[in-house]
Motif scaffolding. Structure first.
Motif, mmCIF file in Angstrom:
data_model
loop_
_atom_site.group_PDB
_atom_site.id
_atom_site.type_symbol
_atom_site.label_atom_id
_atom_site.label_comp_id
_atom_site.label_asym_id
_atom_site.label_seq_id
_atom_site.Cartn_x
_atom_site.Cartn_y
_atom_site.Cartn_z
ATOM 1 N N GLY A 244 77.217 108.482 -16.132
ATOM 2 C CA GLY A 244 78.063 109.649 -16.107
ATOM 3 C C GLY A 244 79.244 109.316 -16.978
ATOM 4 O O GLY A 244 79.978 110.154 -17.443
ATOM 5 N N ASP A 246 79.511 109.327 -19.679
ATOM 6 C CA ASP A 246 78.761 109.799 -20.833
ATOM 7 C C ASP A 246 79.552 109.671 -22.106
ATOM 8 O O ASP A 246 79.028 109.812 -23.180
ATOM 9 C CB ASP A 246 78.324 111.243 -20.619
ATOM 10 N N SER A 348 91.236 106.903 -24.796
ATOM 11 C CA SER A 348 90.440 106.887 -26.024
ATOM 12 C C SER A 348 90.612 108.183 -26.799
ATOM 13 O O SER A 348 90.251 109.266 -26.328
ATOM 14 C CB SER A 348 88.962 106.683 -25.670
ATOM 15 N N ALA A 351 87.279 109.840 -27.424
ATOM 16 C CA ALA A 351 86.774 110.598 -26.280
ATOM 17 C C ALA A 351 87.459 111.959 -26.227
ATOM 18 O O ALA A 351 86.815 112.978 -25.970
ATOM 19 C CB ALA A 351 87.028 109.821 -24.990
ATOM 20 N N ALA A 378 97.617 106.083 -21.167
ATOM 21 C CA ALA A 378 97.011 104.926 -20.514
ATOM 22 C C ALA A 378 97.409 104.925 -19.050
ATOM 23 O O ALA A 378 98.585 105.094 -18.722
ATOM 24 C CB ALA A 378 97.466 103.643 -21.185
ATOM 25 N N GLU A 396 84.636 107.484 -12.053
ATOM 26 C CA GLU A 396 84.013 106.382 -12.793
ATOM 27 C C GLU A 396 84.994 105.769 -13.796
ATOM 28 O O GLU A 396 84.659 105.574 -14.960
ATOM 29 C CB GLU A 396 82.748 106.872 -13.523
ATOM 30 N N VAL A 401 88.650 99.145 -15.728
ATOM 31 C CA VAL A 401 89.974 98.533 -15.846
ATOM 32 C C VAL A 401 89.887 97.067 -15.418
ATOM 33 O O VAL A 401 89.309 96.752 -14.371
ATOM 34 C CB VAL A 401 90.994 99.301 -14.956
#
Ligand code: SAH
Length: 504
Positions: A244, A246, A348, A351, A378, A396, A401
Motif C-alpha cells: 500500500g 504504493d 518526498s 511522491a 518532514a 504505513e 522512520v
C-alpha cells in the motif's frame, strides 16, 4: 555436462532406468543445440551415464524470445555453452522425461527405491558459492562435495570463479535425483529469469512434489527458481497485497537484479525452449495469475477503507494525511463533502508530484482546491502546518522512520500538532509467515516491522508520554494464529474515560 553413476548390481541396469541403452550414443535435438547421452563406463559393478549438452550460441541468440532484454554482446558471448546451466536442466527434463516420472516397466522395483548414486557436474554456475550447493542438496540426503573453480589456475590471487565442481553421493531414488537436478540447477545458476509462463509454477510443484515442501530452503529455492522477473515480483506483491506503500511502486523501476550479487549473465531461456512449453498465454509483463485469479480485495484498499471508516466514526471535519505518498487517501478524503479541510504532507517531492498528478490538481475546481493543502514536510521536525486538524493519519509510515528518529516523530505529531485523533497503521510482522515469497521485510525501505505486542507497547508509551488513549483494530484477514496483515491503532486525545467528547 553431468554424469550419473551407480554401483547397483548389475550396474548396467542404469540403462533401463534411464531408458537409454548403454551401448549407444544417442542424440536429442534441442532448440538451442544438441543433447547427447553416452556411457563412459558400463560394467557389472559400475556404470556411468553422461548427458552432454552442446549449446550452439547462434541458435541460442535466435531462439531468444522477443520480450527478453537485449544484452548486446552478452547474448553472443556468455557461459551457457560451457557450464551446467538451466539449459542443461531443460535438456535433462526432455531426455530423461520418463525416468523423471519414476516409470520403468522392465525394472519397476529398482525404479521405485533408493539406489547408490553418484552425480558429478564439472562446471556448475553456483551463485552464493559452494556453500549454496550444500544448503540445497544436503537436506535431500546427498553427501555434497563442492569445490570452487578458480577464476584462472595461473593466477590464484584472482580468487574463485562463480563456478563449482559438484559431486553428489547418496542412496536416492533415480527419479528423485533427476527432479532434484531439474529444480536445483537453475536455482544454483540463478540466471533463469526469463519471462515466467503461468505453468512454470506447476512445473516446480510437480518436480518438487515429494521433497520441496519439507526442504528448509524451500522459500529461497522457489524464489530463485521462478526468477526475479518483474512480472513475477508483481504477482508476489499482488499476493502480498502489501505495498500500500504504493508510492515506492510508482517511483522505483522494476527490480530485476539482486543488489547483493550484481547483474546477471546474459543468456536466458525463452519459454519457447522449454520442452512441451506452450506459447505465452498472457503477454510479457503481465503477471501470471492476474487474469484468472478471482479478484480479491488488495490489502491497501482494505486499509484505506478501515481508515476512512474510523475517521467517519470519529466525526472529524478536518484531516491531515502525514506521509501521504501518492495521495490515494487524500483523493478519497476529498470525496467526502463533510470534510472542510484535507491536507497531505510527505517528505518526498516526487511522491507529491505523483499525488498532484493523480488528484489532477491543475484542473481542480476552485471550491475543491480551497479545501486541499498538499505540501512537503518532514514528520521529524515540528511544523505549524501540521496543527489545527481534528484528525491525523499515519498510514504505513512509522515503519519507514529510523528507530532513533521515532521519538522526534512522536513529539511532532502527538506533542506539537496534537490532533484530537491519530490513526496509525503498520504491518504486523507476525503475519509475514503467511507470505510464501517473502524473505525479510515486506518492503526494502522498511526500517522495522512490529509484532502486535511491539506495536501495542509502542502505542502505550506514546499515550503515557503525550496524554492519549488508544484502541486497536485488525485490518485484513485476522488470522487466528498470527493476527491480521495490517494493524491499526486509534488514538484519542485525553484519557479513555472522557473519550468521545473530552479534551485535555
Ligand atoms: N500513506 C501512504 C504512503 C505510505 S509509504 C500509503 O499508505 O499508501 C510511506 C511514506 O512516508 C512515503 O511516501 C515516504 O516518503 C513518507 N515518509 C517517510 N518518512 C517520512 C518523514 N520523516 N516525513 C514525511 N514523510 C515521510
Amino acid at each position: 555436462m553431468l554424469t550419473i553413476s551407480t554401483t547397483v548390481r548389475p550396474a548396467t541396469d542404469l540403462g533401463f532406468l534411464l531408458h537409454k541403452h548403454p551401448d549407444r550414443v544417442q542424440e536429442f535435438g534441442q532448440s538451442y543445440g544438441t543433447a547427447r547421452v553416452f556411457y563412459p563406463e558400463a560394467g557389472e559393478e559400475r556404470c556411468t551415464a553422461a548427458l552432454m549438452l552442446d549449446v550452439d550460441p547462434v541458435r541460442l541468440v535466435r531462439s531468444r524470445g522477443r520480450s527478453t532484454p537485449d544484452y548486446a554482446l552478452g547474448q553472443y558471448v556468455n557461459d551457457r555453452p560451457y557450464a551446467a546451466s538451466s539449459l542443461l536442466a531443460v535438456a535433462l527434463a526432455d531426455v530423461f522425461r520418463t525416468a523423471r516420472t519414476g516409470r520403468c516397466d522392465s525394472r519397476p522395483e529398482l525404479a521405485a527405491g533408493p539406489i547408490p548414486l553418484e552425480i558429478t557436474l564439472p562446471v556448475l554456475p553456483c551463485r552464493g558459492g559452494p556453500e549454496m550447493a550444500h544448503r540445497f542438496f544436503g537436506p535431500l540426503g546427498w553427501t555434497v562435495e563442492a569445490q570452487a573453480v578458480p577464476l584462472d589456475e595461473g593466477f590464484p590471487e584472482w580468487g574463485d570463479s562463480r563456478y563449482v565442481r559438484l559431486s553428489l553421493r547418496g542412496e536416492v531414488r533415480l527419479a528423485d535425483a533427476l527432479n532434484h537436478l531439474y529444480v536445483l540447477l537453475p536455482v544454483l545458476d540463478d540466471a533463469k529469469h526469463y519471462w515466467i509462463a503461468p505453468d512454470e509454477v506447476d512445473k516446480l510443484i510437480r518436480a518438487g512434489e515429494s521433497w520441496l515442501a519439507a526442504h528448509p530452503e524451500r522459500s529461497l529455492i522457489t524464489r530463485r527458481y521462478l526468477g526475479r522477473r518483474w512480472a513475477l515480483a508483481r504477482t508476489a506483491f499482488a499476493r502480498l497485497a502489501e505495498l500500500g506503500d504504493d508510492v515506492e511502486e510508482d517511483l522505483e523501476p522494476p527490480v530485476e537484479e539482486d543488489p547483493a550479487t550484481g547483474p546477471e549473465p546474459a543468456a536466458e531461456v525463452p519459454p519457447s525452449m522449454e520442452p512441451g512449453g506452450e506459447p505465452p498465454a498472457v503477454p510479457a509483463g503481465e503477471a501470471p495469475g492476474e487474469r484468472d485469479a478471482a479478484p480479491r480485495r488488495p490489502l491497501n484498499v482494505l486499509r484505506r477503507e478501515a481508515v476512512l471508516g474510523a475517521l467517519a466514526e470519529s466525526g472529524a471535519r478536518s484531516v491531515i494525511d502525514l506521509g501521504c505518498g501518492s495521495g490515494q487517501l487524500v483523493g478519497a478524503l476529498l470525496g467526502r463533502p463533510e470534510l472542510t479541510a484535507v491536507a497531505g504532507v510527505d517528505v518526498s517531492a516526487q511522491a507529491l508530484a505523483i499525488a498532484a498528478r493523480r488528484l489532477k490538481l491543475d484542473r481542480m475546481p476552485d471550491r475543491q482546491r480551497e479545501r486541499l493543502r498538499l505540501f512537503q514536510g518532514a514528520l521529524t521536525y515540528t511544523d505549524d502546518r501540521f496543527a489545527g486538524y481534528d484528525a491525523a493519519v499515519l498510514m504505513e509510515v512509522v515503519e519507514h522512520v529510523d528507530p532513533p528518529r521515532l521519538n522526534a516523530l512522536e513529539r511532532v505529531v502527538f506533542g506539537a500538532a496534537r490532533p484530537g485523533q491519530v490513526i496509525v497503521t503498520t504491518p504486523n510482522a507476525e503475519y509475514n509467515v503467511r507470505y510464501d515469497f517473502l524473505e525479510g521485510m515486506r518492503h526494502p525501505d522498511h526500517r522495522f516491522e512490529w509484532t502486535r505486542a511491539e506495536f501495542q507497547a509502542w502505542a502505550a508509551g506514546v499515550c503515557r508520554e503525550y496524554g492519549y488513549h488508544v484502541a486497536f483494530r485488525p485490518v485484513g484477514d485476522d488470522d487466528p494464529e498470527v493476527g491480521p496483515p495490517t494493524q491499526m491503532a486509534l488514538f484519542g486525545r485525553g484519557s479513555a474515560a472522557n473519550a468521545g467528547g473530552g479534551d485535555d
